[in-house]
Design an enzyme around this catalytic site. Structure first.
Site, PDB file in Angstrom:
ATOM      1  N   ASP A  47       0.815  -1.258  -0.085  1.00  0.00           N
ATOM      2  CA  ASP A  47      -0.017   0.138  -0.270  1.00  0.00           C
ATOM      3  C   ASP A  47       1.019   1.490  -0.233  1.00  0.00           C
ATOM      4  O   ASP A  47       0.065   2.533   0.402  1.00  0.00           O
ATOM      5  CB  ASP A  47      -0.582  -0.254   1.260  1.00  0.00           C
ATOM      6  CG  ASP A  47      -1.555  -1.584   1.219  1.00  0.00           C
ATOM      7  OD1 ASP A  47      -2.749  -1.765   0.687  1.00  0.00           O
ATOM      8  OD2 ASP A  47      -1.874  -1.848   1.974  1.00  0.00           O
ATOM      9  N   GLY A  80       1.880   2.992  -2.589  1.00  0.00           N
ATOM     10  CA  GLY A  80       0.987   3.629  -3.495  1.00  0.00           C
ATOM     11  C   GLY A  80       1.709   3.913  -4.821  1.00  0.00           C
ATOM     12  O   GLY A  80       2.498   4.618  -5.511  1.00  0.00           O
ATOM     13  N   LYS A  81       2.528   2.280  -5.062  1.00  0.00           N
ATOM     14  CA  LYS A  81       3.309   1.877  -6.627  1.00  0.00           C
ATOM     15  C   LYS A  81       1.887   2.052  -7.092  1.00  0.00           C
ATOM     16  O   LYS A  81       2.265   2.571  -8.572  1.00  0.00           O
ATOM     17  CB  LYS A  81       2.803   0.199  -6.794  1.00  0.00           C
ATOM     18  CG  LYS A  81       3.755   0.057  -5.416  1.00  0.00           C
ATOM     19  CD  LYS A  81       4.045  -1.585  -5.647  1.00  0.00           C
ATOM     20  CE  LYS A  81       2.943  -2.349  -4.343  1.00  0.00           C
ATOM     21  NZ  LYS A  81       2.407  -1.884  -2.836  1.00  0.00           N
ATOM     22  N   GLY A  82       1.076   1.718  -7.566  1.00  0.00           N
ATOM     23  CA  GLY A  82      -0.266   2.221  -8.492  1.00  0.00           C
ATOM     24  C   GLY A  82      -0.229   3.525  -9.267  1.00  0.00           C
ATOM     25  O   GLY A  82      -0.432   3.572 -10.677  1.00  0.00           O
ATOM     26  N   ARG A  84      -6.113   0.576   8.027  1.00  0.00           N
ATOM     27  CA  ARG A  84      -4.639  -0.002   8.117  1.00  0.00           C
ATOM     28  C   ARG A  84      -4.083   0.186   9.149  1.00  0.00           C
ATOM     29  O   ARG A  84      -4.296   1.637   9.915  1.00  0.00           O
ATOM     30  CB  ARG A  84      -3.883   0.573   6.439  1.00  0.00           C
ATOM     31  CG  ARG A  84      -4.716   0.197   5.245  1.00  0.00           C
ATOM     32  CD  ARG A  84      -3.580   1.181   4.749  1.00  0.00           C
ATOM     33  NE  ARG A  84      -4.432   0.439   2.698  1.00  0.00           N
ATOM     34  CZ  ARG A  84      -4.572   1.523   2.588  1.00  0.00           C
ATOM     35  NH1 ARG A  84      -4.368   2.672   2.105  1.00  0.00           N
ATOM     36  NH2 ARG A  84      -4.699   0.935   0.792  1.00  0.00           N
ATOM     37  N   THR A  89       3.141  14.197  -3.886  1.00  0.00           N
ATOM     38  CA  THR A  89       2.297  15.215  -2.702  1.00  0.00           C
ATOM     39  C   THR A  89       0.893  15.676  -2.724  1.00  0.00           C
ATOM     40  O   THR A  89       0.205  16.298  -1.852  1.00  0.00           O
ATOM     41  CB  THR A  89       2.889  16.637  -2.959  1.00  0.00           C
ATOM     42  OG1 THR A  89       3.130  17.210  -4.883  1.00  0.00           O
ATOM     43  CG2 THR A  89       4.621  16.186  -2.623  1.00  0.00           C
ATOM     44  N   ARG A 148       1.808 -28.915  -6.989  1.00  0.00           N
ATOM     45  CA  ARG A 148       1.637 -29.512  -7.964  1.00  0.00           C
ATOM     46  C   ARG A 148       0.356 -30.751  -8.145  1.00  0.00           C
ATOM     47  O   ARG A 148       0.205 -30.908  -9.268  1.00  0.00           O
ATOM     48  CB  ARG A 148       2.757 -31.019  -8.510  1.00  0.00           C
ATOM     49  CG  ARG A 148       3.958 -30.031  -8.724  1.00  0.00           C
ATOM     50  CD  ARG A 148       4.865 -30.895  -8.092  1.00  0.00           C
ATOM     51  NE  ARG A 148       5.320 -31.471  -6.671  1.00  0.00           N
ATOM     52  CZ  ARG A 148       6.339 -32.099  -6.278  1.00  0.00           C
ATOM     53  NH1 ARG A 148       6.882 -32.663  -7.409  1.00  0.00           N
ATOM     54  NH2 ARG A 148       5.807 -32.999  -5.373  1.00  0.00           N
ATOM     55  N   GLN A 165       1.326  -5.899  -3.757  1.00  0.00           N
ATOM     56  CA  GLN A 165       2.233  -6.368  -2.012  1.00  0.00           C
ATOM     57  C   GLN A 165       3.792  -5.460  -1.716  1.00  0.00           C
ATOM     58  O   GLN A 165       3.448  -4.592  -2.607  1.00  0.00           O
ATOM     59  CB  GLN A 165       2.114  -7.732  -1.478  1.00  0.00           C
ATOM     60  CG  GLN A 165       1.370  -8.611  -1.563  1.00  0.00           C
ATOM     61  CD  GLN A 165       0.775  -8.678  -2.203  1.00  0.00           C
ATOM     62  OE1 GLN A 165       0.831  -9.392  -3.255  1.00  0.00           O
ATOM     63  NE2 GLN A 165      -0.943  -8.290  -2.788  1.00  0.00           N
ATOM     64  N   ALA A 207      -7.606  -0.733   0.127  1.00  0.00           N
ATOM     65  CA  ALA A 207      -8.037  -0.651  -1.003  1.00  0.00           C
ATOM     66  C   ALA A 207      -9.319  -1.849  -1.704  1.00  0.00           C
ATOM     67  O   ALA A 207     -10.342  -2.087  -2.440  1.00  0.00           O
ATOM     68  CB  ALA A 207      -7.208  -0.423  -2.426  1.00  0.00           C
ATOM     69  N   GLY A 231      -4.379  -3.682  -4.499  1.00  0.00           N
ATOM     70  CA  GLY A 231      -5.418  -2.897  -4.744  1.00  0.00           C
ATOM     71  C   GLY A 231      -4.683  -1.886  -4.728  1.00  0.00           C
ATOM     72  O   GLY A 231      -3.695  -0.860  -3.850  1.00  0.00           O
ATOM     73  N   HIS A 232      -4.665  -1.266  -6.690  1.00  0.00           N
ATOM     74  CA  HIS A 232      -3.724   0.099  -6.425  1.00  0.00           C
ATOM     75  C   HIS A 232      -5.094   0.441  -6.808  1.00  0.00           C
ATOM     76  O   HIS A 232      -5.687   0.679  -7.965  1.00  0.00           O
ATOM     77  CB  HIS A 232      -2.815  -0.859  -8.666  1.00  0.00           C
ATOM     78  CG  HIS A 232      -2.250  -1.482  -7.963  1.00  0.00           C
ATOM     79  ND1 HIS A 232      -0.661  -1.539  -8.419  1.00  0.00           N
ATOM     80  CD2 HIS A 232      -0.958  -2.031  -6.608  1.00  0.00           C
ATOM     81  CE1 HIS A 232       0.078  -2.295  -8.256  1.00  0.00           C
ATOM     82  NE2 HIS A 232      -0.226  -2.402  -6.889  1.00  0.00           N
TER      83      HIS A 232
END
Ligand code: IMP
Length: 439
Positions: free
Chosen positions: A13, A15-17, A305, A414, A143, A224, A299, A40-41
């Site tokens: 979480d 803020g990669k999205g 959180r 920002t 497997r 993640q 998200a 969740g992005h």
């Protein structure tokens, strides 16, 4: 060549999205390599919010190839819902999205299995997203998993589903007392998913390697965060895949020698969802203020959180594991109204300063953060796009984070929109991604 991996440097979480969305402009292809719809992005574009769980956020550009790689576990129902949501927003998916034929599937019994195993853990719950992610990876390793390619052969699919559902019914009934799994229903549901997804399913490793050899630039999108990595994270309070940079090669079938570098995303503070140790967690009013100011609610699950100060040792551990060339600091503006800000510069355990990030959960649960306290800047940084416009105390804070993690900051975010970003002129991202761009 610039093939870059983006990972979360904390517990997810970060803020990669938004950052993936921003950088996608400079790449031809975006590829997801692990996890599933537990991720969740959230991306804001011109005030419109999109939450993506499975499909790379690069899809929002409308003209980028997006890959869901072999290392991802896919719930076809969730995937089709996401396709529908994007198409309703007039975003082109068909022709842009390609899904690995070797990616494993999440089936209804995985969710039932996860619920049973979480219940059995009592107070030691992992606090998973309850999407069946862990059991799907368990079956892959054992497997006995089903893969996307199996959806395309109804006869074989029927045989596998009937065989395995009987086994799963016995397993779930042994914990829950009974099981309502119906192989007929699962089969008819999944065969229909196969029909709907057929056009997206290809050998993505082949496709990616061919594209890279022909000069395409790939952005690998982690889900993640590094501290949730199955091998190197805070085990057992982790996700079931390799979320760190190393996972990108395995999860897409692209060799390490094609990778130019890795960018880590870290919040200006720290958050975590679910159970597990969190040394800098703030349980009182300061934690609550961070949660409210940062809108820190999951998200994927909507869960609040857990919030705390920036954790230097945890982020530094991530820097080493991923050999980060650059860090992107997100949500700086969330700290705008704090009169005093703390930074964890180390951990002490039984009176001694630790030199390593501890493997033992009991130790990590009882370390004491060593804090450095600094005065806040108490003015708005929201939406600032130029480093020179930041208050000097905010610059000092960023410099301290950079010194602790021994890594440069390339971007500072920002605000939620694409535009709310500072790009450092002399940074790795500027030199390697923007300046080398021949597009
Ligand atoms: P799972 O991935 O659903 O098995 O959950 C395992 C742990 O990873 C739990 O603590 C989850 O809250 C956490 N987790 C999974 N996905 C994410 C994510 O995208 N962001 C943050 N935490 C996550």
């Amino acid at each position: 060549m610039a093939n870059v991996i983006i990972i979360g440097a904390q517990w997810g979480d970060e803020g990669k999205g938004k950052i993936v969305d921003l950088l996608t402009d400079q790449f031809d292809i975006v590829a997801r390599y692990q996890g599933g719809h537990n991720a969740g992005h959230t991306v804001m574009i011109n005030g419109q919010q999109f939450i993506l769980h499975l499909i790379p956020s690069g899809i929002l550009r409308g003209n980028r190839m997006c890959i869901i790689g072999t290392g991802v576990v896919i719930d076809p129902k969730a995937l089709l819902e996401e396709v529908r949501m994007l198409e309703e927003a007039n975003i082109k998916v068909r022709g842009n999205l390609f899904i690995s034929n070797r990616a494993h599937l999440i089936l209804p019994y995985h969710r039932a299995q996860e619920q049973a195993s979480e219940n059995a853990r009592g107070s030691k719950k992992i606090g998973t997203t309850a999407r069946g992610i862990g059991p799907a990876y368990e079956d892959k390793m054992a497997r006995r998993g089903l893969r996307m390619t199996d959806l395309l052969d109804p006869k074989a699919l029927k045989k596998i589903i009937f065989g395995i559902t009987e086994e799963k019914k016995r397993l779930i009934a042994s914990v829950n007392g009974s099981s309502l799994l119906d192989p007929n229903q699962i089969y008819s549901e999944y065969v229909s998913y196969g029909e709907q997804l057929r056009e997206f399913i290809v050998d993505t490793a082949f496709l990616l390697n061919e594209k890279i050899q022909n000069g395409s630039r790939v952005l690998f999108e982690g889900a993640q965060g590094t501290l949730l990595d199955i091998d190197h994270g805070t085990y057992p309070y982790v996700t079931s895949s390799n979320s760190m940079a190393g996972g990108a090669c395995v999860g897409t079938g692209v060799a390490p020698s094609w990778i130019t570098g890795t960018i880590g995303i870290a919040k200006a503070y720290t958050t975590r969802v679910g159970g597990g140790p969190f040394p800098t967690e703030l349980s009182g009013s300061i934690g609550e203020k961070l949660r409210q100011q940062g809108a820190e609610f999951g998200a994927s699950t909507g869960r609040p959180r857990r919030c705390g100060w920036f954790d230097g040792p945890a982020t530094s551990y991530s820097v080493i594991l991923n050999n980060l060339q650059a860090i992107v600091i997100t949500k700086l503006d969330v700290l705008d109204e704090f009169e005093e800000i703390q930074i964890c510069t180390g951990y002490s355990y039984r009176g001694n300063r630790l030199n390593e990030f501890p493997a033992e959960i009991k130790v990590l649960e009882s370390v004491k953060p060593i804090y450095k306290s600094i005065p806040g800047w108490t003015c708005s940084t929201a939406g600032i796009r130029n480093y020179d416009e930041l208050p000097s105390k905010a610059k000092d804070y960023l410099q301290m984070l950079s010194d602790i993690t021994k890594t440069e900051f390339s971007f500072i975010s920002t605000g939620p929109d694409r535009e709310h970003t500072i790009l450092m002129a002399d940074s790795w991202i500027n030199k390697v991604i923007y300046s080398n761009n021949h597009k």
